[in-house]
Design a protein around this motif. Structure first.
Motif, mmCIF file in Angstrom:
data_model
loop_
_atom_site.group_PDB
_atom_site.id
_atom_site.type_symbol
_atom_site.label_atom_id
_atom_site.label_comp_id
_atom_site.label_asym_id
_atom_site.label_seq_id
_atom_site.Cartn_x
_atom_site.Cartn_y
_atom_site.Cartn_z
ATOM 1 N N GLY B 10 4.682 -13.842 -21.709
ATOM 2 C CA GLY B 10 5.662 -13.477 -20.687
ATOM 3 C C GLY B 10 6.533 -14.653 -20.289
ATOM 4 O O GLY B 10 7.749 -14.562 -20.268
ATOM 5 N N ARG B 11 5.903 -15.799 -20.036
ATOM 6 C CA ARG B 11 6.626 -16.979 -19.597
ATOM 7 C C ARG B 11 7.634 -17.416 -20.651
ATOM 8 O O ARG B 11 8.797 -17.677 -20.346
ATOM 9 C CB ARG B 11 5.617 -18.096 -19.324
ATOM 10 N N TRP B 12 7.162 -17.477 -21.898
ATOM 11 C CA TRP B 12 8.078 -17.934 -22.953
ATOM 12 C C TRP B 12 9.202 -16.957 -23.178
ATOM 13 O O TRP B 12 10.331 -17.344 -23.466
ATOM 14 C CB TRP B 12 7.303 -18.189 -24.253
ATOM 15 N N PHE B 13 8.914 -15.661 -22.998
ATOM 16 C CA PHE B 13 9.945 -14.641 -23.171
ATOM 17 C C PHE B 13 11.049 -14.842 -22.137
ATOM 18 O O PHE B 13 12.235 -14.869 -22.464
ATOM 19 C CB PHE B 13 9.297 -13.256 -23.041
ATOM 20 N N VAL B 14 10.618 -15.032 -20.863
ATOM 21 C CA VAL B 14 11.597 -15.182 -19.771
ATOM 22 C C VAL B 14 12.450 -16.431 -19.979
ATOM 23 O O VAL B 14 13.642 -16.443 -19.675
ATOM 24 C CB VAL B 14 10.867 -15.223 -18.411
ATOM 25 N N ILE B 15 11.854 -17.498 -20.522
ATOM 26 C CA ILE B 15 12.647 -18.708 -20.774
ATOM 27 C C ILE B 15 13.517 -18.539 -22.018
ATOM 28 O O ILE B 15 14.707 -18.860 -22.015
ATOM 29 C CB ILE B 15 11.730 -19.943 -20.948
ATOM 30 N N VAL B 17 14.778 -15.934 -23.814
ATOM 31 C CA VAL B 17 15.917 -15.019 -23.970
ATOM 32 C C VAL B 17 17.214 -15.618 -23.411
ATOM 33 O O VAL B 17 18.191 -15.752 -24.145
ATOM 34 C CB VAL B 17 15.604 -13.630 -23.377
ATOM 35 N N PRO B 18 17.246 -16.025 -22.107
ATOM 36 C CA PRO B 18 18.512 -16.619 -21.642
ATOM 37 C C PRO B 18 18.843 -17.937 -22.347
ATOM 38 O O PRO B 18 20.013 -18.254 -22.565
ATOM 39 C CB PRO B 18 18.290 -16.850 -20.140
ATOM 40 N N TYR B 19 17.802 -18.707 -22.711
ATOM 41 C CA TYR B 19 18.012 -19.993 -23.375
ATOM 42 C C TYR B 19 18.731 -19.790 -24.706
ATOM 43 O O TYR B 19 19.770 -20.412 -24.982
ATOM 44 C CB TYR B 19 16.653 -20.670 -23.610
#
Lengths: 272, 305
Positions: B10-15, B17-19
Motif C-alpha cells: 500500500g505504502r509503495w503504491f501511494v508513493i 503512482v504520483p511519483y
C-alpha cells in the motif's frame, strides 16, 4: 497598541477590495449594454447573451473545456491526494527531495515552459494531439495544487484517531477510507475545485498541447480578445464569473456546515 | 509517525503512482526540451533533427550525438536577436511588479490580520474569490478600462482632470497594472498567513515599554512577517518572469518579455529548437528562486508537524 481596526487598516482593506472587484464589476455591467460600442452606455439589454446561443463554435469550445476540466480534476484529485499522503505520512523514502521538487515546481513554473515541454513530450512519443493530450497536461499541473492543499490539512490533523484504528487492527487501506478521508474531505473537495477552475482557466498550456478539434473556451476567448473588446465576450465572461462564484459560495457554505457538524459530533462524543 | 509502521505494498503504491506520473509527464519533458534545444530545425515531421533511431543500435546513437550542437544557444545569446534584452526586461518588470505587489498587498494583509476574528474568514474568502475567476477574464477587464476611449479616460475627462486621453494601454504601465492585479491574491495570502500568527502581546509589551508604534512595526511585526514576504514575493516573481498573457494583451509592441518571445518564436517563427533553447535558458534563470521557494515551503511543512 490600540485594539481593533485603525482608519489606516480600514482604508487599505476598502481600497484593496475596490481594486480587486471594480474591474470585474465594470465588465459584468457592460455585458448588459445595448450598444456594440463597449464604452458607451446605451441602455440595458440582454441581446449579447441571446447571441451567444447561436455561436456554435463558442458552445463547442465550452463543452470541450468543461469535459476536460471535469475529468482532469477528478484524476488530479486522486493523484494529488496520494502525493500529499506520500509527503506527510510516509516519512523518508528514496528520492523524496526530487518528489517534493516535482510537487512545488509546477506551482510557480511559467506556463510557457510547462506547455512547450509537454508538447515536445507528446511529439516525441508520437501521441496524437487533441482532447487527450490537454487532459494529461492538465492532470499533471493541477495535481500539484491538489497535493499542496491536501497536504496542509494533513499536517494539522490529529493522528490519534488513525493510530487508534491501526492499533485496533484496522487495515491501513480501510483506515484511510473510514478515518482519514472523511476528516480531510473539505481539503480534498477544495483541491478538486481548485483543479477544476485552473483547468477551466488555462490558456497557455492548452494552446501548446492541443490539436485539431479540441479548441478550448479560453483559446476562443483569447483569439477574439486580441481583436478588441466586444460585448459578446463580456457576456461569456459574465456567465463564467457567475458560475464560479455560485460554485465557490455553495462549496464554502457546505464545508462550513460539515465542519460545524463534525465539531458538534466530536463534542457529543466527548460528553458520553 | 503514525503510518510509518505500515510497510507494505500500500505504502509503495501511494508513493509510486504520483511519483512515476510526475517523472514521466513533468521531469522527462524537460530532458526532451533540452535535447531538442540542441537539435536543428528541418522541414519534416517531427520538425527537428537529429532524431534518435534506436533500431540502428550504437551507430545510430553516435550519429545522433554528433548531430547535436549548441547553435541555438548562440542564436539566442546573440545581442542582435533581442532575446537577451527580453530576459533582462522580464527580470526588471517582474522585480518592479513584485515590489509594487508588496507595497499594495502588505497593507491589505495587515488590515485583514487586525480585523475582528469573526469577519476574517469572510475577508479571506473575498481575496480568494477573484483568484477563482478566470485569469484571462481579469486581464481582459483591464483592456476596457485602460484603452484611450476606455472607462478610466472617460471618467478623468468627465471630471476635467485631463483634456486628452492618457496612453496607458499597450505600454509597460499597463503590464504593471495587469501583473499587480492578477497576482495580488498570491501576495496577500502568504502575508496574511504570516501576520495572522503574530503574537500581539509582543506589540503590547513594546508599547508598555514606550516603543512608538512605527518603531514597533519595523522591529517586531515586519521581521516576523518575513517568511510570508519571501513566500509571497517568490510566488509572484517566478511566474511573472515568464508571463505571456499580460504583456501580450496589455503591453505594447515594444514591451519585451521572454514568455512572449518564446510564444512568438514557437507560433509565428515555428522554430521548435530555438523555443526550446529559450525555455532552457529561462529555466536556468529561474532555478535558484524555484529552489529557494521549494525550501521555504518544505520548512513550513516541517514546522506544521
Amino acid at each position: 497598541m490600540k485594539k481593533g481596526l485603525s482608519w489606516f487598516n480600514v482604508t487599505s482593506i476598502v481600497l484593496g477590495f475596490a481594486f480587486l472587484y471594480i474591474p470585474i464589476l465594470l465588465l459584468v455591467i457592460y455585458s448588459f449594454n445595448a450598444s456594440r460600442l463597449v464604452t458607451v452606455w446605451a441602455g440595458f439589454s440582454t441581446q449579447w447573451y441571446w447571441a451567444l446561443l447561436e455561436n456554435e463554435q463558442l458552445i463547442d469550445a465550452a463543452w470541450v473545456t468543461l469535459r476536460i476540466a471535469f475529468f482532469s480534476s477528478l484524476v488530479a484529485t486522486v493523484l494529488g491526494t496520494m502525493a500529499a499522503l506520500a509527503m506527510t505520512r510516509y516519512g523518508r523514502f528514496p528520492g523524496r527531495t526530487l518528489f517534493s521538487g516535482m510537487i512545488y515546481a509546477p506551482l510557480v513554473m511559467p506556463e510557457v515552459i510547462t506547455g512547450l515541454s509537454m508538447l515536445l513530450l507528446f511529439v516525441a512519443v508520437n501521441f496524437d494531439r487533441g482532447f487527450w493530450t490537454v487532459l494529461l497536461a492538465h492532470i499533471t499541473f493541477t495535481m500539484c495544487f491538489v497535493a499542496v492543499v491536501v497536504q496542509s490539512r494533513l499536517v494539522t490533523f490529529d493522528r490519534a484517531l488513525e493510530e487508534a484504528a491501526l492499533d485496533l487492527g484496522c487495515p491501513p487501506f480501510k483506515t484511510f477510507f473510514k478515518i482519514t478521508l472523511p476528516l480531510i474531505l473539505p481539503a480534498v473537495v477544495s483541491g478538486f475545485m481548485l483543479a477544476f477552475t485552473l483547468s477551466l482557466d488555462d490558456l497557455v498550456i492548452a494552446s501548446f498541447t492541443t490539436g485539431p478539434g479540441a479548441t478550448t473556451l479560453p483559446m476562443r476567448i483569447y483569439s477574439q480578445v486580441r481583436l478588441g473588446v466586444t460585448p459578446e465576450i463580456n457576456a461569456v465572461c459574465t456567465i463564467l464569473i457567475a458560475m464560479v462564484t455560485v460554485v465557490v459560495i455553495i462549496a464554502s457554505v457546505m464545508t462550513k456546515r460539515a465542519e460545524n457538524m463534525r465539531q458538534a459530533e466530536e463534542r457529543a462524543a466527548m460528553m458520553q | 509517525m503514525a503510518m510509518a509502521g505500515e510497510k507494505g505494498r500500500g505504502r509503495w503504491f501511494v508513493i509510486a503512482v504520483p511519483y512515476l506520473w510526475l517523472l514521466a509527464l513533468f521531469l522527462a519533458p524537460f530532458l526532451i526540451v533540452f535535447k531538442i534545444s540542441l537539435s536543428q530545425d528541418v522541414v519534416a515531421q517531427p520538425p527537428y533533427a537529429p532524431t534518435l533511431d534506436l533500431a540502428q543500435g550504437w551507430a545510430g546513437f553516435t550519429e545522433f550525438l554528433s548531430g547535436l550542437s549548441f547553435a541555438n544557444y548562440g542564436y539566442v545569446l546573440d545581442f542582435s536577436n533581442e532575446f537577451l534584452e527580453a530576459y533582462g526586461s522580464s527580470l526588471v518588470i517582474a522585480s518592479i511588479s513584485t515590489v509594487l505587489l508588496l507595497l499594495v498587498g502588505y497593507p491589505i494583509a495587515y488590515g485583514m490580520a487586525r480585523a475582528p476574528r469573526s469577519i476574517q474568514p469572510t475577508l479571506l474568502m473575498l481575496v480568494i474569490l477573484p483568484f477563482w475567476t478566470s485569469f484571462l477574464i481579469r486581464v481582459y477587464a483591464w483592456i476596457g478600462i485602460l484603452s484611450p476611449e476606455g472607462l478610466l479616460n472617460q471618467g478623468l475627462m468627465a471630471l476635467g482632470v485631463i483634456d486628452t486621453p492618457l496612453e496607458i494601454l499597450n505600454t509597460n504601465l499597463a503590464v504593471y497594472i495587469g501583473i499587480v492585479y492578477s497576482y495580488l491574491p498570491f501576495m496577500v495570502l502568504p502575508l496574511y498567513a504570516a501576520l495572522e500568527k503574530l503574537d500581539l502581546t509582543l506589540l503590547e509589551a513594546a508599547a508598555d515599554l514606550g516603543c512608538p508604534p512605527s518603531k514597533a512595526f519595523w522591529t517586531i511585526t515586519f521581521p516576523l512577517s518575513l517568511p510570508g514576504v519571501a513566500a509571497g514575493a517568490l510566488l509572484c516573481f517566478i511566474p511573472a518572469v515568464g508571463e505571456f498573457v499580460i504583456p501580450d494583451l496589455l503591453g505594447g509592441s515594444d514591451t519585451l518579455m521572454i514568455g512572449k518571445s518564446l510564444w512568438t518564436e514557437f507560433t509565428v517563427n515555428r522554430s521548435w529548437t530555438v523555443s526550446s533553447a529559450v525555455a532552457v535558458l529561462l529555466l536556468l534563470v529561474l532555478v535558484v528562486p524555484i529552489v529557494i521557494y521549494q525550501n521555504i515551503q518544505q520548512r513550513e511543512l516541517e514546522a506544521g508537524k
